[in-house]
Design a protein around this motif. Sequence first.
Motif, PDB file in Angstrom:
ATOM      1  N   GLU A   1       4.153  10.816   5.954  1.00 62.34           N
ATOM      2  CA  GLU A   1       4.798  11.035   7.255  1.00 62.34           C
ATOM      3  C   GLU A   1       5.633  12.308   7.246  1.00 62.34           C
ATOM      4  N   LYS A   2       6.427  12.498   6.209  1.00 61.55           N
ATOM      5  CA  LYS A   2       7.280  13.689   6.114  1.00 61.55           C
ATOM      6  C   LYS A   2       6.440  14.956   6.005  1.00 61.55           C
ATOM      7  N   TYR A   3       5.340  14.880   5.284  1.00 61.08           N
ATOM      8  CA  TYR A   3       4.462  16.038   5.130  1.00 61.08           C
ATOM      9  C   TYR A   3       3.843  16.422   6.484  1.00 61.08           C
ATOM     10  N   LYS A   4       3.412  15.423   7.260  1.00 59.65           N
ATOM     11  CA  LYS A   4       2.861  15.697   8.591  1.00 59.65           C
ATOM     12  C   LYS A   4       3.921  16.300   9.502  1.00 59.65           C
ATOM     13  N   ASP A   5       5.162  15.789   9.418  1.00 61.60           N
ATOM     14  CA  ASP A   5       6.251  16.353  10.215  1.00 61.60           C
ATOM     15  C   ASP A   5       6.502  17.810   9.845  1.00 61.60           C
ATOM     16  N   MET A   6       6.471  18.104   8.547  1.00 61.00           N
ATOM     17  CA  MET A   6       6.692  19.471   8.098  1.00 61.00           C
ATOM     18  C   MET A   6       5.593  20.402   8.620  1.00 61.00           C
TER      19      MET A   6
ATOM     20  N   VAL B   1       2.261  -6.234 -10.903  1.00 59.77           N
ATOM     21  CA  VAL B   1       1.445  -5.468  -9.952  1.00 59.77           C
ATOM     22  C   VAL B   1       2.182  -5.351  -8.624  1.00 59.77           C
ATOM     23  N   PHE B   2       2.745  -6.452  -8.130  1.00 56.23           N
ATOM     24  CA  PHE B   2       3.470  -6.407  -6.864  1.00 56.23           C
ATOM     25  C   PHE B   2       4.728  -5.563  -6.962  1.00 56.23           C
ATOM     26  N   CYS B   3       5.436  -5.646  -8.081  1.00 60.13           N
ATOM     27  CA  CYS B   3       6.675  -4.869  -8.237  1.00 60.13           C
ATOM     28  C   CYS B   3       6.402  -3.366  -8.262  1.00 60.13           C
ATOM     29  N   LEU B   4       5.265  -2.961  -8.764  1.00 53.22           N
ATOM     30  CA  LEU B   4       4.921  -1.539  -8.787  1.00 53.22           C
ATOM     31  C   LEU B   4       4.108  -1.124  -7.568  1.00 53.22           C
ATOM     32  N   GLY B   5       3.189  -1.964  -7.155  1.00 53.64           N
ATOM     33  CA  GLY B   5       2.270  -1.604  -6.070  1.00 53.64           C
ATOM     34  C   GLY B   5       2.945  -1.455  -4.715  1.00 53.64           C
ATOM     35  N   LEU B   6       3.830  -2.338  -4.362  1.00 51.10           N
ATOM     36  CA  LEU B   6       4.475  -2.272  -3.056  1.00 51.10           C
ATOM     37  C   LEU B   6       5.375  -1.048  -2.907  1.00 51.10           C
ATOM     38  N   PRO B   7       6.279  -0.779  -3.851  1.00 49.02           N
ATOM     39  CA  PRO B   7       7.108   0.422  -3.681  1.00 49.02           C
ATOM     40  C   PRO B   7       6.291   1.724  -3.686  1.00 49.02           C
ATOM     41  N   ILE B   8       5.254   1.774  -4.492  1.00 47.59           N
ATOM     42  CA  ILE B   8       4.436   2.987  -4.540  1.00 47.59           C
ATOM     43  C   ILE B   8       3.747   3.217  -3.198  1.00 47.59           C
ATOM     44  N   SER B   9       3.246   2.154  -2.581  1.00 49.09           N
ATOM     45  CA  SER B   9       2.590   2.328  -1.282  1.00 49.09           C
ATOM     46  C   SER B   9       3.590   2.746  -0.210  1.00 49.09           C
ATOM     47  N   VAL B  10       4.804   2.222  -0.239  1.00 46.59           N
ATOM     48  CA  VAL B  10       5.830   2.605   0.732  1.00 46.59           C
ATOM     49  C   VAL B  10       6.220   4.069   0.530  1.00 46.59           C
ATOM     50  N   ILE B  11       6.428   4.465  -0.714  1.00 50.35           N
ATOM     51  CA  ILE B  11       6.788   5.858  -1.015  1.00 50.35           C
ATOM     52  C   ILE B  11       5.680   6.800  -0.563  1.00 50.35           C
ATOM     53  N   THR B  12       4.446   6.451  -0.827  1.00 52.12           N
ATOM     54  CA  THR B  12       3.315   7.290  -0.422  1.00 52.12           C
ATOM     55  C   THR B  12       3.236   7.412   1.091  1.00 52.12           C
ATOM     56  N   THR B  13       3.445   6.330   1.801  1.00 48.85           N
ATOM     57  CA  THR B  13       3.411   6.363   3.263  1.00 48.85           C
ATOM     58  C   THR B  13       4.507   7.255   3.821  1.00 48.85           C
ATOM     59  N   LYS B  14       5.716   7.109   3.302  1.00 43.36           N
ATOM     60  CA  LYS B  14       6.842   7.931   3.768  1.00 43.36           C
ATOM     61  C   LYS B  14       6.603   9.409   3.441  1.00 43.36           C
ATOM     62  N   PHE B  15       6.071   9.696   2.270  1.00 41.78           N
ATOM     63  CA  PHE B  15       5.772  11.080   1.893  1.00 41.78           C
ATOM     64  C   PHE B  15       4.751  11.680   2.855  1.00 41.78           C
TER      65      PHE B  15
END
Length: 137
Positions: A57-62, A41-55
């Motif tokens: 942010e980039k979408y708001k910038d766009m 759960v931690f190996c999948l959950g943490l990277p997915i949350s980071v990727i979602t957050t970065k996405f």
Amino acid sequence: ESVLTGMYWAGITITTVGYGDMIPETRCGQAIACFAAISGVFCLGLPISVITTKFTEKYKDMLMEQRVEEERKKFIKAKQTISGMRGIRALGGTLTNSMGKLLGAFGDTSAGYEENLEQIMKVATKVFHDMDEDNSG
């Protein structure tokens, strides 16, 4: 049956691992299975949350860049319109002076001067817009 069995059951159920058709038989096996499930759960959950957050942010910038570009285009169009209106006013002023001199030469300085000025401005505006084919102002 026991607290440890209940904890094993809760950990495996919460992480939705397996169907229950195969289970470890020893306490050590159950502990390793719980650790593996929670680690997954931690190996999948943490990277997915980071990727979602970065996405996000980039979408708001766009979106912000698109809004800035739209505002820039509106500003340029308004600037061109203002420049065009200055040209029309200058042309109208020249025509008004010429018309005033022409009417004065014929002795007509009546109250219709304002009406003539308005008509001259309308004609000047129409001529300007007819000549401005690329809408550059």
